[in-house]
Design a protein around this motif. Structure first.
Motif, PDB file in Angstrom:
ATOM      1  N   GLY A 192       0.820  -1.197   0.000  1.00 27.77           N
ATOM      2  CA  GLY A 192       0.000   0.000   0.000  1.00 27.77           C
ATOM      3  C   GLY A 192       0.854   1.247   0.000  1.00 27.77           C
ATOM      4  N   GLY A 193       0.197   2.382  -0.030  1.00 24.81           N
ATOM      5  CA  GLY A 193       0.914   3.649   0.008  1.00 24.81           C
ATOM      6  C   GLY A 193       1.715   3.777   1.277  1.00 24.81           C
ATOM      7  N   GLY A 194       3.000   4.041   1.162  1.00 25.91           N
ATOM      8  CA  GLY A 194       3.863   4.135   2.326  1.00 25.91           C
ATOM      9  C   GLY A 194       4.693   2.887   2.551  1.00 25.91           C
ATOM     10  N   CYS A 195       4.545   1.898   1.705  1.00 21.41           N
ATOM     11  CA  CYS A 195       5.329   0.649   1.786  1.00 21.41           C
ATOM     12  C   CYS A 195       5.289   0.046   3.187  1.00 21.41           C
ATOM     13  N   THR A 196       4.118  -0.229   3.677  1.00 24.28           N
ATOM     14  CA  THR A 196       3.970  -0.697   5.052  1.00 24.28           C
ATOM     15  C   THR A 196       4.121  -2.201   5.204  1.00 24.28           C
ATOM     16  N   LEU A 197       4.406  -2.922   4.127  1.00 25.54           N
ATOM     17  CA  LEU A 197       4.584  -4.369   4.238  1.00 25.54           C
ATOM     18  C   LEU A 197       5.766  -4.702   5.136  1.00 25.54           C
ATOM     19  N   ALA A 198       6.871  -4.021   4.950  1.00 23.85           N
ATOM     20  CA  ALA A 198       8.054  -4.272   5.781  1.00 23.85           C
ATOM     21  C   ALA A 198       7.767  -3.954   7.243  1.00 23.85           C
ATOM     22  N   LEU A 199       7.052  -2.885   7.507  1.00 19.78           N
ATOM     23  CA  LEU A 199       6.705  -2.537   8.879  1.00 19.78           C
ATOM     24  C   LEU A 199       5.822  -3.608   9.493  1.00 19.78           C
ATOM     25  N   GLY A 200       4.848  -4.105   8.738  1.00 14.09           N
ATOM     26  CA  GLY A 200       3.980  -5.164   9.250  1.00 14.09           C
ATOM     27  C   GLY A 200       4.745  -6.432   9.563  1.00 14.09           C
ATOM     28  N   LEU A 201       5.674  -6.806   8.700  1.00 10.03           N
ATOM     29  CA  LEU A 201       6.494  -7.993   8.951  1.00 10.03           C
ATOM     30  C   LEU A 201       7.392  -7.804  10.163  1.00 10.03           C
ATOM     31  N   MET A 202       7.957  -6.624  10.296  1.00  6.53           N
ATOM     32  CA  MET A 202       8.802  -6.356  11.467  1.00  6.53           C
ATOM     33  C   MET A 202       7.985  -6.371  12.741  1.00  6.53           C
ATOM     34  N   MET A 203       6.779  -5.826  12.686  1.00  4.42           N
ATOM     35  CA  MET A 203       5.925  -5.849  13.875  1.00  4.42           C
ATOM     36  C   MET A 203       5.544  -7.278  14.239  1.00  4.42           C
TER      37      MET A 203
ATOM     38  N   CYS B  86       1.741  -5.027  19.256  1.00  9.42           N
ATOM     39  CA  CYS B  86       2.375  -4.882  17.944  1.00  9.42           C
ATOM     40  C   CYS B  86       2.361  -6.195  17.175  1.00  9.42           C
ATOM     41  N   LYS B  87       2.579  -7.302  17.855  1.00  8.13           N
ATOM     42  CA  LYS B  87       2.542  -8.605  17.191  1.00  8.13           C
ATOM     43  C   LYS B  87       1.155  -8.907  16.640  1.00  8.13           C
ATOM     44  N   VAL B  88       0.112  -8.565  17.403  1.00  6.45           N
ATOM     45  CA  VAL B  88      -1.257  -8.808  16.950  1.00  6.45           C
ATOM     46  C   VAL B  88      -1.584  -7.932  15.749  1.00  6.45           C
ATOM     47  N   ILE B  89      -1.184  -6.679  15.771  1.00 10.27           N
ATOM     48  CA  ILE B  89      -1.437  -5.781  14.640  1.00 10.27           C
ATOM     49  C   ILE B  89      -0.655  -6.244  13.411  1.00 10.27           C
ATOM     50  N   GLY B  90       0.577  -6.687  13.601  1.00  8.56           N
ATOM     51  CA  GLY B  90       1.358  -7.203  12.488  1.00  8.56           C
ATOM     52  C   GLY B  90       0.721  -8.441  11.876  1.00  8.56           C
ATOM     53  N   LYS B  91       0.189  -9.309  12.734  1.00  9.58           N
ATOM     54  CA  LYS B  91      -0.468 -10.524  12.250  1.00  9.58           C
ATOM     55  C   LYS B  91      -1.764 -10.195  11.516  1.00  9.58           C
ATOM     56  N   ALA B  92      -2.531  -9.260  12.053  1.00  9.91           N
ATOM     57  CA  ALA B  92      -3.813  -8.887  11.445  1.00  9.91           C
ATOM     58  C   ALA B  92      -3.632  -8.138  10.130  1.00  9.91           C
ATOM     59  N   SER B  93      -2.518  -7.458   9.955  1.00 10.05           N
ATOM     60  CA  SER B  93      -2.323  -6.648   8.751  1.00 10.05           C
ATOM     61  C   SER B  93      -1.517  -7.360   7.675  1.00 10.05           C
ATOM     62  N   LEU B  94      -1.038  -8.563   7.921  1.00  3.80           N
ATOM     63  CA  LEU B  94      -0.165  -9.226   6.957  1.00  3.80           C
ATOM     64  C   LEU B  94      -0.879  -9.542   5.638  1.00  3.80           C
TER      65      LEU B  94
ATOM     66  N   ILE C 206      -3.337  -3.314   0.756  1.00  5.11           N
ATOM     67  CA  ILE C 206      -4.301  -2.644   1.634  1.00  5.11           C
ATOM     68  C   ILE C 206      -3.594  -2.431   2.964  1.00  5.11           C
ATOM     69  N   ASN C 207      -3.323  -1.181   3.298  1.00  9.30           N
ATOM     70  CA  ASN C 207      -2.546  -0.936   4.504  1.00  9.30           C
ATOM     71  C   ASN C 207      -3.325  -0.238   5.620  1.00  9.30           C
ATOM     72  N   GLU C 208      -4.621  -0.097   5.462  1.00  2.46           N
ATOM     73  CA  GLU C 208      -5.411   0.585   6.480  1.00  2.46           C
ATOM     74  C   GLU C 208      -5.377  -0.110   7.847  1.00  2.46           C
ATOM     75  N   PRO C 209      -5.412  -1.458   7.931  1.00  2.00           N
ATOM     76  CA  PRO C 209      -5.338  -2.075   9.261  1.00  2.00           C
ATOM     77  C   PRO C 209      -4.069  -1.691  10.017  1.00  2.00           C
ATOM     78  N   LEU C 210      -2.974  -1.538   9.309  1.00  5.14           N
ATOM     79  CA  LEU C 210      -1.725  -1.158   9.964  1.00  5.14           C
ATOM     80  C   LEU C 210      -1.671   0.338  10.236  1.00  5.14           C
ATOM     81  N   VAL C 211      -2.113   1.135   9.273  1.00  3.86           N
ATOM     82  CA  VAL C 211      -2.042   2.590   9.422  1.00  3.86           C
ATOM     83  C   VAL C 211      -2.901   3.071  10.583  1.00  3.86           C
ATOM     84  N   PHE C 212      -4.102   2.509  10.722  1.00  7.88           N
ATOM     85  CA  PHE C 212      -4.986   2.963  11.793  1.00  7.88           C
ATOM     86  C   PHE C 212      -4.903   2.076  13.026  1.00  7.88           C
TER      87      PHE C 212
END
Length: 93
Positions: free
Chosen positions: A30-41, A50-58, A65-71
Protein backbone atom coordinates in the motif's frame (compact mmCIF):
# COMPACT_ATOMS: atom_id res chain seq x y z
CA UNK A 1 2.24 3.47 -27.83
CA UNK A 2 1.51 4.59 -31.36
CA UNK A 3 4.72 6.64 -31.43
CA UNK A 4 6.72 3.64 -30.24
CA UNK A 5 5.10 1.35 -32.81
CA UNK A 6 5.85 3.79 -35.59
CA UNK A 7 9.47 4.19 -34.44
CA UNK A 8 10.04 0.44 -34.20
CA UNK A 9 8.37 -0.12 -37.59
CA UNK A 10 10.77 2.45 -39.08
CA UNK A 11 13.75 0.56 -37.58
CA UNK A 12 14.41 2.99 -34.72
CA UNK A 13 14.36 2.35 -30.99
CA UNK A 14 11.24 3.04 -28.95
CA UNK A 15 11.59 6.44 -27.31
CA UNK A 16 8.51 6.78 -25.09
CA UNK A 17 8.84 4.57 -22.04
CA UNK A 18 5.77 4.06 -19.84
CA UNK A 19 6.78 2.94 -16.35
CA UNK A 20 3.45 3.27 -14.54
CA UNK A 21 3.27 -0.45 -13.80
CA UNK A 22 6.67 -0.42 -12.12
CA UNK A 23 5.41 1.84 -9.33
CA UNK A 24 3.31 -1.00 -7.95
CA UNK A 25 6.48 -2.76 -6.82
CA UNK A 26 7.65 0.34 -4.96
CA UNK A 27 4.41 0.61 -3.03
CA UNK A 28 4.20 -3.02 -1.99
CA UNK A 29 1.96 -3.08 1.04
CA UNK A 30 0.00 0.00 0.00
CA UNK A 31 0.91 3.65 0.01
CA UNK A 32 3.86 4.14 2.33
CA UNK A 33 5.33 0.65 1.79
CA UNK A 34 3.97 -0.70 5.05
CA UNK A 35 4.58 -4.37 4.24
CA UNK A 36 8.05 -4.27 5.78
CA UNK A 37 6.71 -2.54 8.88
CA UNK A 38 3.98 -5.16 9.25
CA UNK A 39 6.49 -7.99 8.95
CA UNK A 40 8.80 -6.36 11.47
CA UNK A 41 5.93 -5.85 13.88
CA UNK A 42 4.93 -9.48 13.50
CA UNK A 43 8.35 -11.07 13.91
CA UNK A 44 10.53 -8.56 15.75
CA UNK A 45 8.25 -6.66 18.13
CA UNK A 46 8.38 -7.34 21.84
CA UNK A 47 4.93 -5.89 22.50
CA UNK A 48 1.96 -8.25 22.29
CA UNK A 49 -0.13 -5.43 20.76
CA UNK A 50 2.37 -4.88 17.94
CA UNK A 51 2.54 -8.60 17.19
CA UNK A 52 -1.26 -8.81 16.95
CA UNK A 53 -1.44 -5.78 14.64
CA UNK A 54 1.36 -7.20 12.49
CA UNK A 55 -0.47 -10.52 12.25
CA UNK A 56 -3.81 -8.89 11.45
CA UNK A 57 -2.32 -6.65 8.75
CA UNK A 58 -0.17 -9.23 6.96
CA UNK A 59 -2.72 -10.58 4.45
CA UNK A 60 -4.25 -7.17 3.61
CA UNK A 61 -0.72 -5.74 3.16
CA UNK A 62 0.04 -8.44 0.60
CA UNK A 63 -2.96 -7.11 -1.37
CA UNK A 64 -1.75 -3.47 -1.07
CA UNK A 65 -4.30 -2.64 1.63
CA UNK A 66 -2.55 -0.94 4.50
CA UNK A 67 -5.41 0.58 6.48
CA UNK A 68 -5.34 -2.08 9.26
CA UNK A 69 -1.73 -1.16 9.96
CA UNK A 70 -2.04 2.59 9.42
CA UNK A 71 -4.99 2.96 11.79
CA UNK A 72 -4.21 0.01 14.06
CA UNK A 73 -0.59 0.92 14.90
CA UNK A 74 -1.63 3.95 14.73
CA UNK A 75 0.60 5.55 12.12
CA UNK A 76 -2.18 7.96 11.12
CA UNK A 77 -2.23 9.60 14.55
CA UNK A 78 1.49 9.52 15.32
CA UNK A 79 3.52 12.33 13.73
CA UNK A 80 6.81 10.46 14.26
CA UNK A 81 5.57 7.55 12.14
CA UNK A 82 3.49 9.69 9.78
CA UNK A 83 6.37 11.73 8.32
CA UNK A 84 8.37 8.71 7.00
CA UNK A 85 5.22 7.24 5.50
CA UNK A 86 4.35 10.50 3.76
CA UNK A 87 7.90 10.90 2.46
CA UNK A 88 7.71 7.44 0.91
CA UNK A 89 4.51 8.38 -0.92
CA UNK A 90 6.13 11.32 -2.73
CA UNK A 91 6.60 10.78 -6.46
CA UNK A 92 10.13 9.98 -7.59
CA UNK A 93 10.08 12.23 -10.66
Amino acid sequence: MAANQAAVAAGNAASVINADGVSYYFTLGGGGCTLALGLMMLFMAKSKKCKVIGKASLVPNLCNINEPLVFGAPIAFNPILMVPMWSDCLPLH
